[in-house]
Design an enzyme around this catalytic site. Structure first.
Site, PDB file in Angstrom:
ATOM      1  N   HIS A  17      -7.824  -3.586 -16.317  1.00  0.00           N
ATOM      2  CA  HIS A  17      -6.465  -4.151 -16.351  1.00  0.00           C
ATOM      3  C   HIS A  17      -6.006  -4.301 -17.802  1.00  0.00           C
ATOM      4  O   HIS A  17      -4.856  -4.000 -18.128  1.00  0.00           O
ATOM      5  CB  HIS A  17      -6.441  -5.554 -15.700  1.00  0.00           C
ATOM      6  CG  HIS A  17      -6.765  -5.579 -14.236  1.00  0.00           C
ATOM      7  ND1 HIS A  17      -7.728  -6.391 -13.699  1.00  0.00           N
ATOM      8  CD2 HIS A  17      -6.211  -4.912 -13.186  1.00  0.00           C
ATOM      9  CE1 HIS A  17      -7.770  -6.227 -12.383  1.00  0.00           C
ATOM     10  NE2 HIS A  17      -6.864  -5.329 -12.048  1.00  0.00           N
ATOM     11  N   LYS A  42      -4.558 -13.039   1.811  1.00  0.00           N
ATOM     12  CA  LYS A  42      -5.734 -12.404   1.205  1.00  0.00           C
ATOM     13  C   LYS A  42      -6.744 -13.474   0.824  1.00  0.00           C
ATOM     14  O   LYS A  42      -6.359 -14.494   0.228  1.00  0.00           O
ATOM     15  CB  LYS A  42      -5.302 -11.651  -0.065  1.00  0.00           C
ATOM     16  CG  LYS A  42      -5.555 -10.162   0.002  1.00  0.00           C
ATOM     17  CD  LYS A  42      -5.170  -9.510  -1.309  1.00  0.00           C
ATOM     18  CE  LYS A  42      -5.377  -8.011  -1.240  1.00  0.00           C
ATOM     19  NZ  LYS A  42      -4.902  -7.341  -2.436  1.00  0.00           N
ATOM     20  N   ARG A  94      -7.021   5.129 -11.186  1.00  0.00           N
ATOM     21  CA  ARG A  94      -8.395   5.462 -11.584  1.00  0.00           C
ATOM     22  C   ARG A  94      -8.812   6.762 -10.904  1.00  0.00           C
ATOM     23  O   ARG A  94      -8.316   7.817 -11.230  1.00  0.00           O
ATOM     24  CB  ARG A  94      -9.343   4.313 -11.228  1.00  0.00           C
ATOM     25  CG  ARG A  94      -9.118   3.057 -12.064  1.00  0.00           C
ATOM     26  CD  ARG A  94      -9.743   1.849 -11.436  1.00  0.00           C
ATOM     27  NE  ARG A  94      -9.251   1.681 -10.075  1.00  0.00           N
ATOM     28  CZ  ARG A  94      -9.471   0.638  -9.309  1.00  0.00           C
ATOM     29  NH1 ARG A  94     -10.221  -0.332  -9.735  1.00  0.00           N
ATOM     30  NH2 ARG A  94      -8.962   0.562  -8.101  1.00  0.00           N
ATOM     31  N   SER A 132     -11.983  -4.998  -9.778  1.00  0.00           N
ATOM     32  CA  SER A 132     -12.298  -6.418  -9.571  1.00  0.00           C
ATOM     33  C   SER A 132     -13.334  -6.583  -8.450  1.00  0.00           C
ATOM     34  O   SER A 132     -14.229  -7.425  -8.539  1.00  0.00           O
ATOM     35  CB  SER A 132     -11.038  -7.200  -9.201  1.00  0.00           C
ATOM     36  OG  SER A 132     -10.093  -7.113 -10.233  1.00  0.00           O
TER      37      SER A 132
HETATM   38  O1  PNS Z   1      -4.307  -5.367  -7.542  1.00  0.00           O
HETATM   39  P1  PNS Z   1      -3.858  -4.953  -6.185  1.00  0.00           P
HETATM   40  O2  PNS Z   1      -4.463  -5.845  -5.130  1.00  0.00           O
HETATM   41  O3  PNS Z   1      -4.089  -3.498  -5.900  1.00  0.00           O
HETATM   42  O4  PNS Z   1      -2.259  -5.208  -6.165  1.00  0.00           O
HETATM   43  C1  PNS Z   1      -1.502  -4.965  -5.005  1.00  0.00           C
HETATM   44  C2  PNS Z   1      -0.098  -5.576  -5.146  1.00  0.00           C
HETATM   45  C3  PNS Z   1      -0.210  -7.061  -5.402  1.00  0.00           C
HETATM   46  C4  PNS Z   1       0.633  -4.917  -6.283  1.00  0.00           C
HETATM   47  C5  PNS Z   1       0.637  -5.310  -3.806  1.00  0.00           C
HETATM   48  O5  PNS Z   1      -0.133  -5.786  -2.741  1.00  0.00           O
HETATM   49  C6  PNS Z   1       2.008  -5.968  -3.747  1.00  0.00           C
HETATM   50  O6  PNS Z   1       2.932  -5.497  -4.354  1.00  0.00           O
HETATM   51  N1  PNS Z   1       2.107  -7.085  -3.001  1.00  0.00           N
HETATM   52  C7  PNS Z   1       3.366  -7.801  -2.846  1.00  0.00           C
HETATM   53  C8  PNS Z   1       3.898  -7.595  -1.417  1.00  0.00           C
HETATM   54  C9  PNS Z   1       4.683  -6.303  -1.305  1.00  0.00           C
HETATM   55  O7  PNS Z   1       5.678  -6.092  -1.959  1.00  0.00           O
HETATM   56  N2  PNS Z   1       4.189  -5.396  -0.420  1.00  0.00           N
HETATM   57  C10 PNS Z   1       4.863  -4.135  -0.194  1.00  0.00           C
HETATM   58  C11 PNS Z   1       4.348  -3.029  -1.087  1.00  0.00           C
HETATM   59  S1  PNS Z   1       3.354  -1.979  -0.141  1.00  0.00           S
END
Ligand code: PNS
Length: 170
Positions: A17, A42, A94, A132
């Site tokens: 990150h 989550k 990645r 993570s």
């Molecule tokens: O680090 P991550 O867990 O891969 O991040 C995922 C994240 C937080 C960017 C994604 O889950 C997100 O944008 N969550 C907010 C809810 C949302 O907008 N969902 C629709 C997009 S598919």
């Protein structure tokens, strides 16, 4: 002023990150907002505040606090992007295995809001497998995580896992 948002769960923030944050802040935007997702569905190791504070400390350590801000958000990312007036979303990519998930998320966000564009930064070579989830698993089995997270985060993980062990029922 060109603003980018780098959203994620950051449970916890890793050197992968940090690599994306540094490159985005130096090469992509004038102002970077790290959006720490607050998702009650989550199950996370660290609370919203803990994740936010660890990221803030890492940002200070990286010497980027003048151009990088950390905020938590709840609900849809597209709403957060609009609320803060960001121009783009930045995500790290990645291995090939990330592609499908990222493609789906970027497409969904673009469908929700045509103004939201996602830009991907390929992970630097030494961070291709930094995640993570991997860090949490290594730490849970007592492994050395110093290659993946800052010493401060490693210490927070050690404390958290010690607490979890103490409170776990027999
Ligand atoms: O680090 P991550 O867990 O891969 O991040 C995922 C994240 C937080 C960017 C994604 O889950 C997100 O944008 N969550 C907010 C809810 C949302 O907008 N969902 C629709 C997009 S598919």
């Amino acid at each position: 002023m060109f603003t980018a948002v780098y959203p994620g769960t950051f449970d916890p923030i890793t050197y992968g990150h940090r690599d994306v944050i540094t490159r985005a802040a130096r090469k992509i935007c004038h102002r970077l907002i790290i959006g720490v997702a607050n998702n009650p569905h989550k199950q996370l190791l660290f609370s919203d505040d803990e994740r936010l504070l660890m990221i803030e400390a890492d940002v200070v350590e990286m010497g980027l606090s003048a151009s990088v801000e950390v905020r938590s958000f709840r609900g849809l990312l597209t709403n957060f992007v609009r609320e803060i007036g960001a121009d783009i979303v930045v995500r790290g990519l990645r291995a090939v295995s990330d592609f499908e998930y990222e493609f789906q998320m970027a497409s969904a966000n673009h469908k929700l809001d045509r103004e939201v564009e996602t830009v991907f930064l390929m992970a630097s070579e030494n961070h291709h497998f930094t995640a993570s989830s991997v860090v949490r698993e290594i730490a849970a089995f007592g492994g050395d995580i110093h290659h993946f997270v800052s010493p401060m985060v490693a210490e927070k993980m050690r404390q958290k896992l010690a607490i979890n062990c103490e409170t776990r029922p027999e």
